[in-house]
Design a protein around this motif. Sequence first.
Motif, PDB file in Angstrom:
ATOM      1  N   PRO B 100       0.665  -1.274  -0.020  1.00  0.00           N
ATOM      2  CA  PRO B 100      -0.077   0.000  -0.066  1.00  0.00           C
ATOM      3  C   PRO B 100       0.800   1.455   0.119  1.00  0.00           C
ATOM      4  O   PRO B 100       0.504   2.279  -0.612  1.00  0.00           O
ATOM      5  CB  PRO B 100      -0.872  -0.148   1.220  1.00  0.00           C
ATOM      6  N   VAL B 101       1.767   1.208   0.792  1.00  0.00           N
ATOM      7  CA  VAL B 101       2.779   2.526   0.852  1.00  0.00           C
ATOM      8  C   VAL B 101       3.310   2.699  -0.588  1.00  0.00           C
ATOM      9  O   VAL B 101       3.473   3.854  -1.021  1.00  0.00           O
ATOM     10  CB  VAL B 101       3.903   2.222   1.690  1.00  0.00           C
ATOM     11  N   ALA B 102       4.013   1.771  -1.369  1.00  0.00           N
ATOM     12  CA  ALA B 102       4.380   1.875  -2.674  1.00  0.00           C
ATOM     13  C   ALA B 102       3.178   2.615  -3.752  1.00  0.00           C
ATOM     14  O   ALA B 102       3.439   3.206  -4.400  1.00  0.00           O
ATOM     15  CB  ALA B 102       4.639   0.619  -3.167  1.00  0.00           C
ATOM     16  N   ARG B 103       1.742   2.267  -3.431  1.00  0.00           N
ATOM     17  CA  ARG B 103       0.974   2.625  -4.326  1.00  0.00           C
ATOM     18  C   ARG B 103       0.596   4.175  -4.023  1.00  0.00           C
ATOM     19  O   ARG B 103       0.385   4.918  -4.837  1.00  0.00           O
ATOM     20  CB  ARG B 103      -0.609   2.048  -3.823  1.00  0.00           C
ATOM     21  N   ARG B 104       1.203   4.728  -2.812  1.00  0.00           N
ATOM     22  CA  ARG B 104       0.988   6.010  -2.421  1.00  0.00           C
ATOM     23  C   ARG B 104       2.248   7.002  -2.652  1.00  0.00           C
ATOM     24  O   ARG B 104       1.864   7.944  -2.909  1.00  0.00           O
ATOM     25  CB  ARG B 104       0.700   6.271  -1.218  1.00  0.00           C
ATOM     26  N   THR B 105       3.369   6.184  -3.247  1.00  0.00           N
ATOM     27  CA  THR B 105       4.477   6.837  -3.373  1.00  0.00           C
ATOM     28  C   THR B 105       5.261   6.570  -4.576  1.00  0.00           C
ATOM     29  O   THR B 105       5.405   7.629  -5.577  1.00  0.00           O
ATOM     30  CB  THR B 105       5.430   6.407  -2.256  1.00  0.00           C
ATOM     31  N   ILE B 106       5.533   5.281  -4.747  1.00  0.00           N
ATOM     32  CA  ILE B 106       6.275   5.128  -6.166  1.00  0.00           C
ATOM     33  C   ILE B 106       5.158   5.156  -7.357  1.00  0.00           C
ATOM     34  O   ILE B 106       5.585   5.607  -8.422  1.00  0.00           O
ATOM     35  CB  ILE B 106       6.561   3.369  -6.051  1.00  0.00           C
ATOM     36  N   TYR B 107       4.013   4.836  -7.134  1.00  0.00           N
ATOM     37  CA  TYR B 107       3.108   5.115  -8.348  1.00  0.00           C
ATOM     38  C   TYR B 107       2.683   6.594  -9.005  1.00  0.00           C
ATOM     39  O   TYR B 107       3.143   6.642 -10.042  1.00  0.00           O
ATOM     40  CB  TYR B 107       1.613   4.524  -7.978  1.00  0.00           C
ATOM     41  N   PRO B 108       2.777   7.214  -7.695  1.00  0.00           N
ATOM     42  CA  PRO B 108       2.786   8.583  -8.589  1.00  0.00           C
ATOM     43  C   PRO B 108       4.042   9.211  -8.918  1.00  0.00           C
ATOM     44  O   PRO B 108       3.901   9.927 -10.119  1.00  0.00           O
ATOM     45  CB  PRO B 108       2.420   9.685  -7.410  1.00  0.00           C
ATOM     46  N   LEU B 109       5.071   8.600  -8.725  1.00  0.00           N
ATOM     47  CA  LEU B 109       6.341   8.819  -9.059  1.00  0.00           C
ATOM     48  C   LEU B 109       6.623   8.657 -10.527  1.00  0.00           C
ATOM     49  O   LEU B 109       7.051   9.011 -11.414  1.00  0.00           O
ATOM     50  CB  LEU B 109       7.568   8.263  -8.231  1.00  0.00           C
ATOM     51  N   VAL B 110       5.963   7.328 -10.694  1.00  0.00           N
ATOM     52  CA  VAL B 110       6.094   6.612 -11.989  1.00  0.00           C
ATOM     53  C   VAL B 110       5.342   7.385 -13.085  1.00  0.00           C
ATOM     54  O   VAL B 110       5.453   7.701 -14.320  1.00  0.00           O
ATOM     55  CB  VAL B 110       5.499   4.911 -12.031  1.00  0.00           C
ATOM     56  N   ILE B 111       4.062   7.752 -12.749  1.00  0.00           N
ATOM     57  CA  ILE B 111       3.056   8.734 -13.509  1.00  0.00           C
ATOM     58  C   ILE B 111       3.762   9.941 -13.745  1.00  0.00           C
ATOM     59  O   ILE B 111       3.731  10.430 -14.753  1.00  0.00           O
ATOM     60  CB  ILE B 111       1.706   8.998 -12.736  1.00  0.00           C
ATOM     61  N   ALA B 112       4.406  10.510 -12.694  1.00  0.00           N
ATOM     62  CA  ALA B 112       5.180  11.857 -13.069  1.00  0.00           C
ATOM     63  C   ALA B 112       6.283  11.611 -13.748  1.00  0.00           C
ATOM     64  O   ALA B 112       6.502  12.887 -14.861  1.00  0.00           O
ATOM     65  CB  ALA B 112       5.855  12.373 -11.651  1.00  0.00           C
ATOM     66  N   LEU B 113       6.925  10.576 -13.621  1.00  0.00           N
ATOM     67  CA  LEU B 113       8.329  10.627 -14.670  1.00  0.00           C
ATOM     68  C   LEU B 113       7.905  10.487 -16.074  1.00  0.00           C
ATOM     69  O   LEU B 113       8.539  10.663 -17.153  1.00  0.00           O
ATOM     70  CB  LEU B 113       8.850   9.254 -14.345  1.00  0.00           C
ATOM     71  N   GLN B 114       6.468   9.552 -16.252  1.00  0.00           N
ATOM     72  CA  GLN B 114       6.140   9.397 -17.684  1.00  0.00           C
ATOM     73  C   GLN B 114       5.882  11.023 -18.359  1.00  0.00           C
ATOM     74  O   GLN B 114       6.043  10.962 -19.598  1.00  0.00           O
ATOM     75  CB  GLN B 114       4.808   8.624 -17.737  1.00  0.00           C
ATOM     76  N   GLY B 115       5.565  11.917 -17.465  1.00  0.00           N
ATOM     77  CA  GLY B 115       5.301  13.203 -18.165  1.00  0.00           C
ATOM     78  C   GLY B 115       6.534  14.072 -18.585  1.00  0.00           C
ATOM     79  O   GLY B 115       6.373  14.819 -19.384  1.00  0.00           O
ATOM     80  N   VAL B 116       7.758  13.545 -18.092  1.00  0.00           N
ATOM     81  CA  VAL B 116       8.991  14.146 -18.463  1.00  0.00           C
ATOM     82  C   VAL B 116       9.153  13.724 -19.960  1.00  0.00           C
ATOM     83  O   VAL B 116       9.222  12.335 -20.445  1.00  0.00           O
ATOM     84  CB  VAL B 116       9.933  13.547 -17.752  1.00  0.00           C
TER      85      VAL B 116
END
Lengths: 270, 263
Positions: B100-116
Motif C-alpha cells: 500500500p505504501v508503494a501505491r501512494r509513493t512509487i505509483y505517483p512517481l512513475v506517473i510523474a516520470l512519464q510526463g517528462v
Amino acid sequence: MVESEMNTMRLPEKSVEAGDVVVSIDNITKTYGGPGGILALEETSMQIRDCEFVSLIGPSGCGKSTLLRIVGGLIPYVGDAVTVLGRKVVSPLDEIGIVFQNANLLPWRTVVGNLRLGIEAGGARPADLDERIDSMIELLGLGGFEKRYPHELSGGMQQRVAIGQALIRNPRILLMDEPFGALDALTRDRMNIELLRIWEAQRKTVLLVTHSVVESVFLSDRVLVMSERPGRIIEDLRIDLPHPRDPKATRAAKVFGEYVVHLTELLGVI
Amino acid sequence: MAVQDSTARQGPKPVLRLNRNIVDAVVFFALLAALWEIAVRAFEIKEYLLPTPGAIFVAFWEYRTLIWQNGLVTFEEVIIGFLAAVVIGVAIAGTIFFVPVARRTIYPLVIALQGVPKVALAPLIIVWAGYGLSSKVIMVFLFAFFPIVISTLGGLNSTTENLSEHFRALRASRWFTFWRLQLPTALPNFIDGCKVAMPLAVIGAVVGEFVGSSDGLGNLILSATSSAKTDLTFATLLAVTALSLVLYGIIEALERFVWWRAK
C-alpha cells in the motif's frame, strides 16, 4: 478410500457421531457498510446435524448468502458464535467445501487441472491424487472431458467441476450458494438429480442456499425459511421423504406437493 | 488436446485467409511503390530529395553489410533495454499492487516520470552514461518501461472478486493465489503492454543513437542524411521498420500462450 478412516484421521481428538450438531449459529448479526449501514442478519440462530441436508430459502437479499459466507469463514460477523465441529469460525476451515453460483473455474486449466486445484490450493499433495481425481471424474459423470477447458463445457458441466473441486478434499461439510442459479430450468432439474445421487454416494452435511422451493424440498432433510431483510429464520420444516429418493416417486408423492405449497405460501408468493 | 482438436477442425480455413491477407497486402504495397516511382519520375524530383523505391532497394542491397552491422547494434540495445523494462516494470507493478505504501509513493512517481519528455532527457543520458551501449539501453528502458508497468498493474487488478473469494474458500495462501490466479490473470494485459512498449523501445534506441553514438541504425540515418545519400537514409528507415515489425511479431507469437484472454 474409506470415509470413516478419513474422518478419524482428520479429527483424532474427538469423533462426531451421526446426528450430532456440526454447525451451530447463535444470535448472529451482520451489518454491511459500518454503523447505520444495511442490517443483513438480525440475531439469527440455526443448527445443522451431521450428514443432514439443509436448504435455506428466502426472498432475494434476505441474507441467506451472507449466512452461508459466515459459516464458510469468508466474512466477519457480530454475535455469540458460529461453531463448526466444535470450533469457532474465524477463517475458512479445511472441513468445509464451498460451491458458488459461478463455477469460478480457471479458464487456463482443464477439467482435471481445475479439480486438482481443489487440493493444491490447500498446500497438500497427497500420494493418491490421481486416483482421487479419477474417482471424482467418475462420480461427476465427466468421463471423456478430462482434458477439456471450461469454455468447452456447458454450464451444467462447469458446475459439476465446481462441485468436484469442493468435494475432492473430502470435506465434512458442503456449503452451496445458489449452485444452479445460473442454469436453465431443465439443466437445473438434472443437476438436482445428480446432486442427490452424489450426496447419497458420499454422505456430507450440506447447507444449500436456493431460490427454488421445489429444489429445496426435493433435496433436503430440512428446509429453513428466511424472512425479508433483516433475515431471520421463520420456519424450520422437516421434509419426511424417504432416502434414497427416486426422482419420479418423490415428486409424485402427495406430501411433496404439500411441502411445496406450504413453503410457497410462507414466502408470500401464493 | 481439445484445443488442438478445435484448431484441426478449422484447419484449412485460416490458411486460405492468411494467403488472402498476404496477397492483398502485397498488391497494395506494390501499387503504392509503383505510384511513388511514377510520381518521382513524372515530377522530376531530385534523387537526393526523394529517391524512387527502386533506388531505395538498390541502396538497401548495396549497403546491406553496413545496415546489417548497425542493425545488430540497435537490436542489442533494444533487446537489453526491453528485457530490463520487463523485469523492472513487472517488479515495480507487483510492488505497487502488493504494498500500500508503494501505491501512494512509487505509483505517483512513475506517473510523474512519464510526463517528462524522454527525448529531452537523451542528451543528459549521453552525458551521464557515455557514447556506448549503456546510454542507449537506458533510453530504450525509459521508452518501454511505462506501458509495461501500467498494463501489468491493470492485469493484476483485473482478478474478479468471485475468484478471489473462491481462492480464499479453498484456503489458498497469498503466494499460491499470486502464482496460480493473479499472475495468469495479468498475463494477457502484460502482453498487451509489451505490444505497445516494443515499437517504443525501437524508437528509444534510435533517439539515443541520434543524440550521441558512433554506430547503430539511428547513427547511420544521421550520417547518410548529412552526406546527402538519401537512398541510404530511406533504406535504413526500412531496416528500422523491419526490426520493429519483427520484434512485434515475436510478441504476437508469444500471445498464443495466453489464449484464455477472451474466454
